[in-house]
Design a protein around this motif. Structure first.
Motif, mmCIF file in Angstrom:
data_model
loop_
_atom_site.group_PDB
_atom_site.id
_atom_site.type_symbol
_atom_site.label_atom_id
_atom_site.label_comp_id
_atom_site.label_asym_id
_atom_site.label_seq_id
_atom_site.Cartn_x
_atom_site.Cartn_y
_atom_site.Cartn_z
ATOM 1 N N VAL A 69 0.846 -1.196 0.000
ATOM 2 C CA VAL A 69 0.000 0.000 0.000
ATOM 3 C C VAL A 69 0.888 1.255 0.000
ATOM 4 C CG1 VAL A 69 -1.734 1.294 1.320
ATOM 5 C CG2 VAL A 69 -1.899 -1.205 1.131
ATOM 6 N N PRO A 70 0.752 2.084 -1.029
ATOM 7 C CA PRO A 70 1.587 3.291 -1.083
ATOM 8 C C PRO A 70 1.213 4.285 0.013
ATOM 9 C CG PRO A 70 0.280 3.028 -3.118
ATOM 10 C CD PRO A 70 -0.172 1.969 -2.160
ATOM 11 N N SER A 71 2.144 5.154 0.350
ATOM 12 C CA SER A 71 1.872 6.202 1.341
ATOM 13 C C SER A 71 0.861 7.164 0.741
ATOM 14 C CB SER A 71 3.162 6.946 1.675
ATOM 15 O OG SER A 71 4.140 6.018 2.052
ATOM 16 N N PHE A 72 0.236 7.937 1.606
ATOM 17 C CA PHE A 72 -0.808 8.883 1.181
ATOM 18 C C PHE A 72 -0.406 10.271 1.678
ATOM 19 C CE2 PHE A 72 -5.429 10.257 2.317
ATOM 20 C CZ PHE A 72 -5.587 10.904 1.097
ATOM 21 N N ARG A 104 -5.250 2.361 0.055
ATOM 22 C CA ARG A 104 -4.859 3.620 0.722
ATOM 23 C C ARG A 104 -4.742 3.338 2.218
ATOM 24 N NH1 ARG A 104 -8.669 8.946 0.342
ATOM 25 N NH2 ARG A 104 -9.651 7.948 2.142
ATOM 26 N N PRO A 105 -3.654 3.823 2.866
ATOM 27 C CA PRO A 105 -3.458 3.496 4.276
ATOM 28 C C PRO A 105 -4.703 3.801 5.122
ATOM 29 C CG PRO A 105 -1.554 4.729 3.452
ATOM 30 C CD PRO A 105 -2.596 4.718 2.360
ATOM 31 N N PHE A 106 -5.016 2.906 6.028
ATOM 32 C CA PHE A 106 -6.100 3.082 7.004
ATOM 33 C C PHE A 106 -7.474 3.279 6.357
ATOM 34 C CE2 PHE A 106 -2.357 4.043 9.496
ATOM 35 C CZ PHE A 106 -2.643 3.475 10.720
ATOM 36 N N THR A 107 -7.631 2.976 5.085
ATOM 37 C CA THR A 107 -8.893 3.236 4.388
ATOM 38 C C THR A 107 -9.677 1.933 4.246
ATOM 39 O OG1 THR A 107 -7.923 5.129 3.309
ATOM 40 C CG2 THR A 107 -9.869 4.182 2.251
ATOM 41 N N GLY A 108 -10.785 1.882 4.987
ATOM 42 C CA GLY A 108 -11.555 0.641 5.057
ATOM 43 C C GLY A 108 -11.242 -0.120 6.333
ATOM 44 N N ASP A 109 -10.198 0.282 7.040
ATOM 45 C CA ASP A 109 -9.860 -0.332 8.323
ATOM 46 C C ASP A 109 -10.618 0.388 9.433
ATOM 47 O OD1 ASP A 109 -7.652 -2.291 7.861
ATOM 48 O OD2 ASP A 109 -6.697 -0.535 6.966
ATOM 49 N N PHE A 110 -10.990 -0.329 10.450
ATOM 50 C CA PHE A 110 -11.649 0.275 11.619
ATOM 51 C C PHE A 110 -10.804 1.440 12.148
ATOM 52 C CE2 PHE A 110 -12.266 0.737 16.135
ATOM 53 C CZ PHE A 110 -13.652 0.746 16.262
ATOM 54 N N ALA A 111 -9.501 1.237 12.215
ATOM 55 C CA ALA A 111 -8.590 2.259 12.768
ATOM 56 C C ALA A 111 -8.654 3.578 11.995
ATOM 57 C CB ALA A 111 -7.162 1.722 12.763
ATOM 58 N N GLY A 112 -9.047 3.515 10.730
ATOM 59 C CA GLY A 112 -9.080 4.718 9.895
ATOM 60 C C GLY A 112 -10.156 5.695 10.313
ATOM 61 N N GLU A 113 -11.237 5.164 10.892
ATOM 62 C CA GLU A 113 -12.334 6.056 11.302
ATOM 63 C C GLU A 113 -11.807 7.073 12.315
ATOM 64 O OE1 GLU A 113 -15.448 6.040 10.015
ATOM 65 O OE2 GLU A 113 -14.946 4.350 8.703
ATOM 66 N N LEU A 114 -11.099 6.588 13.314
ATOM 67 C CA LEU A 114 -10.562 7.492 14.340
ATOM 68 C C LEU A 114 -9.411 8.332 13.780
ATOM 69 C CD1 LEU A 114 -10.477 8.599 17.187
ATOM 70 C CD2 LEU A 114 -9.217 6.558 17.926
ATOM 71 N N LEU A 115 -8.546 7.701 13.002
ATOM 72 C CA LEU A 115 -7.394 8.451 12.476
ATOM 73 C C LEU A 115 -7.856 9.598 11.568
ATOM 74 C CD1 LEU A 115 -4.388 8.979 12.115
ATOM 75 C CD2 LEU A 115 -4.386 7.317 10.249
ATOM 76 N N TYR A 116 -8.657 9.296 10.562
ATOM 77 C CA TYR A 116 -9.043 10.365 9.625
ATOM 78 C C TYR A 116 -9.970 11.385 10.293
ATOM 79 C CZ TYR A 116 -6.668 8.016 5.819
ATOM 80 O OH TYR A 116 -5.699 7.454 5.012
ATOM 81 N N GLY A 117 -10.819 10.925 11.208
ATOM 82 C CA GLY A 117 -11.674 11.866 11.951
ATOM 83 C C GLY A 117 -10.821 12.859 12.728
ATOM 84 N N THR A 118 -9.751 12.359 13.308
ATOM 85 C CA THR A 118 -8.860 13.206 14.114
ATOM 86 C C THR A 118 -8.064 14.155 13.211
ATOM 87 O OG1 THR A 118 -8.716 11.438 15.730
ATOM 88 C CG2 THR A 118 -7.007 13.128 15.848
ATOM 89 N N LEU A 119 -7.590 13.640 12.084
ATOM 90 C CA LEU A 119 -6.828 14.504 11.161
ATOM 91 C C LEU A 119 -7.726 15.634 10.645
ATOM 92 C CD1 LEU A 119 -4.794 11.825 9.169
ATOM 93 C CD2 LEU A 119 -3.964 13.308 11.003
ATOM 94 N N LEU A 120 -8.997 15.319 10.382
ATOM 95 C CA LEU A 120 -9.944 16.357 9.937
ATOM 96 C C LEU A 120 -10.152 17.376 11.051
ATOM 97 C CD1 LEU A 120 -12.460 14.025 8.081
ATOM 98 C CD2 LEU A 120 -11.390 16.047 7.045
ATOM 99 N N LYS A 121 -10.286 16.913 12.269
ATOM 100 C CA LYS A 121 -10.540 17.812 13.418
ATOM 101 C C LYS A 121 -9.393 18.805 13.625
ATOM 102 C CE LYS A 121 -11.244 17.422 18.471
ATOM 103 N NZ LYS A 121 -12.328 18.335 18.768
ATOM 104 N N TYR A 122 -8.167 18.346 13.417
ATOM 105 C CA TYR A 122 -7.002 19.214 13.689
ATOM 106 C C TYR A 122 -6.427 19.867 12.432
ATOM 107 C CZ TYR A 122 -7.587 17.843 18.397
ATOM 108 O OH TYR A 122 -8.156 17.679 19.641
#
Ligand code: URA
Length: 214
Positions: A39-42, A66-84
């Motif tokens: 999986v390439p970096s994003f 795409r990293p963390f995309t479709g993984d449970f962990a991605g929900e928290l990661l991308y939600g947090t990146l959007l928040k900050y």
């Protein structure tokens, strides 16, 4: 003659880790319409922040590419990146969701999905070369957030740092020999969040700190 690999991104059919290459072939047979490749970096190489995860999940990043995309962990990661403010758009757990990273890049310590979600030492060490090369071509890089101990140790190894000198502690900052700052976080995995080892506020604090540092 085989073309040499891109130094920052393994080939689609990378054979450096035999166990992972066999697992990839099995997954290609089982799930022929899925990504099933390293999986390439994003995100841009110009980013100041690099987030380093562990490895793609079988039915998440390994399926989507795409990293963390479709993984449970991605929900928290991308939600947090959007928040900050490290991402904009909407995260819909699909590589075509139009989500953009801002001043942030996401990669994994190991680029291929490992059986049982557990890469072995030789795989981690082999793939660390791609991480090391990637860090070397990020001209504005200031901060690395490591998600979990494997990521933390791999980042230290890419800097030839002594692991014993840098204990993994959630939200701890470490100064690396090339001036970069490493911040540790518990991995945002389903296991860690369901056992409350990592709560959403604890994860937010890591990226709030990252935002302050940049
Ligand atoms: N998906 C990824 O891409 N990386 C992880 O570390 C976990 C899930």
């Amino acid at each position: 003659m085989n073309k040499p690999q891109n130094p920052i991104s393994p080939d689609h059919n990378c054979q450096l880790c035999p166990r992972l290459a066999v697992f990839r072939d099995q997954n290609r047979t089982k799930f022929p319409d899925k990504f099933n490749a390293p999986v390439p970096s994003f995100g841009s190489l110009d980013a100041e922040l690099l987030v380093v995860g562990l490895a793609p999940g079988l039915k998440g990043a390994n399926f989507s590419g795409r990293p963390f995309t479709g993984d449970f962990a991605g929900e928290l990661l991308y939600g947090t990146l959007l928040k900050y403010g490290f991402a904009k758009g909407e995260f819909k757990a699909h590589p075509d969701d139009g989500l953009e990273l801002i001043n942030c890049r996401i990669t994994n310590a190991v680029r291929c999905v490992p059986p049982e979600n557990k890469p072995i030492g030789s795989e981690i060490n082999t793939c660390a070369t791609f991480l090391k090369n990637q860090i070397a071509v990020m001209p504005n890089l200031k901060l690395i957030v490591s998600l979990g101990l494997v990521s933390h140790n791999t980042v230290l190894k890419t800097h030839n740092e002594k692991l014993s000198a840098f204990k993994f502690v959630h939200k701890e900052e470490h100064k690396l020999n090339n001036g970069l700052t490493l911040i540790d976080s518990y991995h945002c995995s389903k296991y860690n969040t369901s056992t409350k080892r990592l709560t959403e506020p604890m994860f937010h604090e890591v990226f709030e700190l990252a935002k302050e540092k940049l």
